[in-house]
Design an enzyme around this catalytic site. Structure first.
Site, PDB file in Angstrom:
ATOM      1  N   THR A   1      57.550  85.760  29.270  1.00 52.47           N
ATOM      2  CA  THR A   1      56.605  85.289  30.291  1.00 52.47           C
ATOM      3  C   THR A   1      55.841  84.064  29.806  1.00 52.47           C
ATOM      4  OG1 THR A   1      55.121  86.979  29.424  1.00 52.47           O
ATOM      5  CG2 THR A   1      56.227  87.470  31.517  1.00 52.47           C
ATOM      6  N   ASP A   2      55.797  83.851  28.481  1.00 54.62           N
ATOM      7  CA  ASP A   2      54.928  82.763  27.982  1.00 54.62           C
ATOM      8  C   ASP A   2      55.377  81.391  28.468  1.00 54.62           C
ATOM      9  OD1 ASP A   2      57.094  82.729  26.166  1.00 54.62           O
ATOM     10  OD2 ASP A   2      55.822  82.554  24.377  1.00 54.62           O
TER      11      ASP A   2
ATOM     12  N   GLY B   1      62.660  87.647  10.582  1.00 50.70           N
ATOM     13  CA  GLY B   1      63.716  87.769  11.588  1.00 50.70           C
ATOM     14  C   GLY B   1      63.749  89.107  12.296  1.00 50.70           C
TER      15      GLY B   1
ATOM     16  N   ASP C   1      53.037  83.569  19.858  1.00 48.92           N
ATOM     17  CA  ASP C   1      53.002  84.080  18.487  1.00 48.92           C
ATOM     18  C   ASP C   1      51.834  83.488  17.696  1.00 48.92           C
ATOM     19  OD1 ASP C   1      55.314  85.191  19.378  1.00 48.92           O
ATOM     20  OD2 ASP C   1      56.639  84.121  17.990  1.00 48.92           O
TER      21      ASP C   1
ATOM     22  N   SER D   1      56.367  76.283  -2.302  1.00 47.59           N
ATOM     23  CA  SER D   1      57.310  77.236  -2.884  1.00 47.59           C
ATOM     24  C   SER D   1      57.011  78.604  -2.275  1.00 47.59           C
ATOM     25  CB  SER D   1      57.124  77.265  -4.402  1.00 47.59           C
ATOM     26  OG  SER D   1      58.066  78.132  -4.988  1.00 47.59           O
TER      27      SER D   1
HETATM   28  P1  ADP Z   1      60.637  85.780  12.994  1.00 50.72           P
HETATM   29  O1  ADP Z   1      59.539  84.834  13.334  1.00 50.72           O
HETATM   30  O2  ADP Z   1      60.963  86.719  14.108  1.00 50.72           O
HETATM   31  O3  ADP Z   1      60.424  86.508  11.714  1.00 50.72           O
HETATM   32  P2  ADP Z   1      62.082  83.312  12.878  1.00 50.72           P
HETATM   33  O4  ADP Z   1      63.521  82.990  12.804  1.00 50.72           O
HETATM   34  O5  ADP Z   1      61.279  82.743  13.979  1.00 50.72           O
HETATM   35  O6  ADP Z   1      61.951  84.895  12.805  1.00 50.72           O
HETATM   36  O7  ADP Z   1      61.374  82.827  11.533  1.00 50.72           O
HETATM   37  C1  ADP Z   1      61.885  83.225  10.292  1.00 50.72           C
HETATM   38  C2  ADP Z   1      61.980  82.025   9.356  1.00 50.72           C
HETATM   39  O8  ADP Z   1      60.651  81.637   8.942  1.00 50.72           O
HETATM   40  C3  ADP Z   1      62.696  82.324   8.063  1.00 50.72           C
HETATM   41  O9  ADP Z   1      64.088  82.171   8.214  1.00 50.72           O
HETATM   42  C4  ADP Z   1      62.114  81.265   7.138  1.00 50.72           C
HETATM   43  O10 ADP Z   1      62.716  80.014   7.392  1.00 50.72           O
HETATM   44  C5  ADP Z   1      60.675  81.182   7.611  1.00 50.72           C
HETATM   45  N1  ADP Z   1      59.771  82.053   6.828  1.00 50.72           N
HETATM   46  C6  ADP Z   1      59.005  83.056   7.293  1.00 50.72           C
HETATM   47  N2  ADP Z   1      58.277  83.616   6.299  1.00 50.72           N
HETATM   48  C7  ADP Z   1      58.579  82.957   5.168  1.00 50.72           C
HETATM   49  C8  ADP Z   1      58.170  83.055   3.797  1.00 50.72           C
HETATM   50  N3  ADP Z   1      57.271  83.968   3.404  1.00 50.72           N
HETATM   51  N4  ADP Z   1      58.712  82.202   2.904  1.00 50.72           N
HETATM   52  C9  ADP Z   1      59.618  81.278   3.303  1.00 50.72           C
HETATM   53  N5  ADP Z   1      60.036  81.135   4.567  1.00 50.72           N
HETATM   54  C10 ADP Z   1      59.539  81.949   5.497  1.00 50.72           C
HETATM   55 MG    MG Z   2      59.588  83.396  14.924  1.00 50.34          MG
END
Ligand code: ADP
Ligand code: MG
Length: 401
Positions: A35-36, A141, A191, A66
């Site tokens: 809906t957003d 994810g 989000d 990092s």
């Molecule tokens: P969701 O938001 O549902 O978890 P997304 O695909 O939108 O899934 O986002 C996940 C991505 O965000 C990861 O693949 C990575 O690239 C990045 N990410 C999230 N948390 C971290 C973290 N703690 N360290 C490094 N990358 C991160």
């Molecule tokens: Mg996401």
């Protein structure tokens, strides 16, 4: 540290002095899916799983980052912020700096002007470089928005360290801009809003058109309830294509019905929509129209009758996503049906769909039974074992040290 071991802390990687630590939570969407981007309503809450960024100030103009998830350090110069040169997970971080940098030229964009924030004076030309170390217990994810947790923890750190006076709604728009244009994921603003505006024991009722956000007390614990998350471990394999495709259907439906977005329709318009649209587009439209109403009904029910009374709205939301919007998968359907049959008051898939997690609203005394039933049902169906855990509504992004 060598390049092949994942770092455990800031000092394994950087030698600048730590000046602070900021964190931001992931989120669960209680109700209001897809809906957003239709200018509609959502009701997410920030969860007690957070991403923390520890920061040191450099004397040059480099941003270096990092993560405990992965060996190595990524860097970019503040003089060369360009989405084209960003890739991988560090684009979520560098993208925030880029979004702040270009914000003055985007001040009139709908997201920024609705947020009411003024970023027109932001000037990063003298900002200092930073070392950033990222840690997180938000599952990646799983549909709990580890991406927003990362963006918002970093955005809050940048705003404070670079003395950018900005309200949280505007910062959410910065996060969305970064995710849309630096990462390249065409997501809405839910989000980041949940991650920045969340409060303990509360949902964030967001009007995605005006960006008005209202805190709604959830009262789950007081009602003897828990929210169980079932992470199906199914990766959103068709997520990007499916998402783009659903957005296109919504735009097509709105155009055919002569409105700027599906937000402008309600249940009374559905008969006309059914006559004018092909069956698939009609069902996409019906999901959005009825889901917006379910969000409004959930907010009203929470305020008048309490948390135990919202279960049927969660159930109806799932049916709509499964049959009309067609974004569920067999694992999510099984998690929802099993939870409903073993004591949950309501259950639905949550997040963008095509995998990820389901949530179930469960009386505390039924928690173990629901968890066992779901795990057993997955084993019986030959699905990979899910992860099942409880989440609580927690505070939004904050400075921790
Ligand atoms: P969701 O938001 O549902 O978890 P997304 O695909 O939108 O899934 O986002 C996940 C991505 O965000 C990861 O693949 C990575 O690239 C990045 N990410 C999230 N948390 C971290 C973290 N703690 N360290 C490094 N990358 C991160
Ligand atoms: Mg996401």
């Amino acid at each position: 540290m060598t390049d092949t071991t994942t770092p455990r802390g800031f000092s394994d990687v950087f030698d600048t002095e730590v000046v602070g630590r900021w964190s931001a939570p992931g989120r669960v969407n209680l109700i209001g899916e897809h809906t957003d981007y239709n200018d509609g309503f959502v009701l997410p809450f920030a969860i007690d799983r957070r991403t923390t960024v520890t920061v040191g100030v450099r004397t040059d103009r480099l941003l270096r980052v990092s993560s405990s998830f992965e060996a190595g350090v990524h860097e970019i110069s503040l003089d060369a912020l360009d989405p084209a040169s960003m890739s991988g997970w560090s684009s979520y971080v560098f993208g925030i700096a880029w979004a702040l940098h270009v914000a003055p030229t985007r001040a009139e964009s709908p997201a920024f002007s609705a947020a009411g924030g003024d970023l027109s004076g932001v000037d990063l030309s003298t900002a200092t470089g930073l070392d950033l170390f990222v840690e997180s217990d938000v599952p990646v994810g799983a549909g709990l928005s580890s991406s927003a947790a990362l963006e918002c923890s970093v955005a809050l750190a940048f705003a404070e360290l670079w003395s950018i006076d900005v309200n949280r709604s505007t910062l959410a728009a910065v996060g969305q801009l970064a995710e849309n244009e630096a990462v390249g994921a065409p997501t809405g603003i839910m989000d980041q809003s949940a991650s920045l505006l969340g409060r303990a024991d509360s949902g964030v009722f967001l009007d995605c058109r005006s960006l008005d956000a209202d805190v709604v007390e959830l009262g789950f614990a007081a009602a003897g309830l828990e929210v169980l998350v079932v992470d199906t471990k199914v990766e959103h394999a068709h997520a990007t294509g499916g998402y783009v495709d659903r957005r296109a259907s919504c735009e097509r439906g709105a155009a055919a019905l002569g409105v700027s977005s599906l937000r402008d329709l309600d249940a009374d318009d559905l008969a006309r929509a059914e006559q004018m649209l092909d069956d698939e587009t009609f069902r996409r439209v019906r999901h959005v129209v009825t889901e917006n109403q379910r969000v409004l009904d959930t907010v009203r029910t929470l305020r008048t009758d309490g948390a135990r009374a919202i279960g049927h709205l969660l159930d109806a939301s799932h049916v709509s996503m499964r049959d009309d919007f067609e974004i569920s998968v067999p694992e999510l359907d099984l998690a929802v049906a099993t939870a409903q049959a073993s004591g949950a008051l309501g259950a639905r898939m949550t997040g963008g769909g095509f995998g990820g997690s389901a949530i179930a609203l469960v009386p505390t005394e039924a928690r173990a039974a629901v968890e066992q039933a779901v795990v057993a049902a997955f084993a019986e169906a030959g699905f990979a074992a899910p992860t099942v855990f409880t989440v609580n509504a927690d505070e939004g992004a904050r400075r921790d040290a």
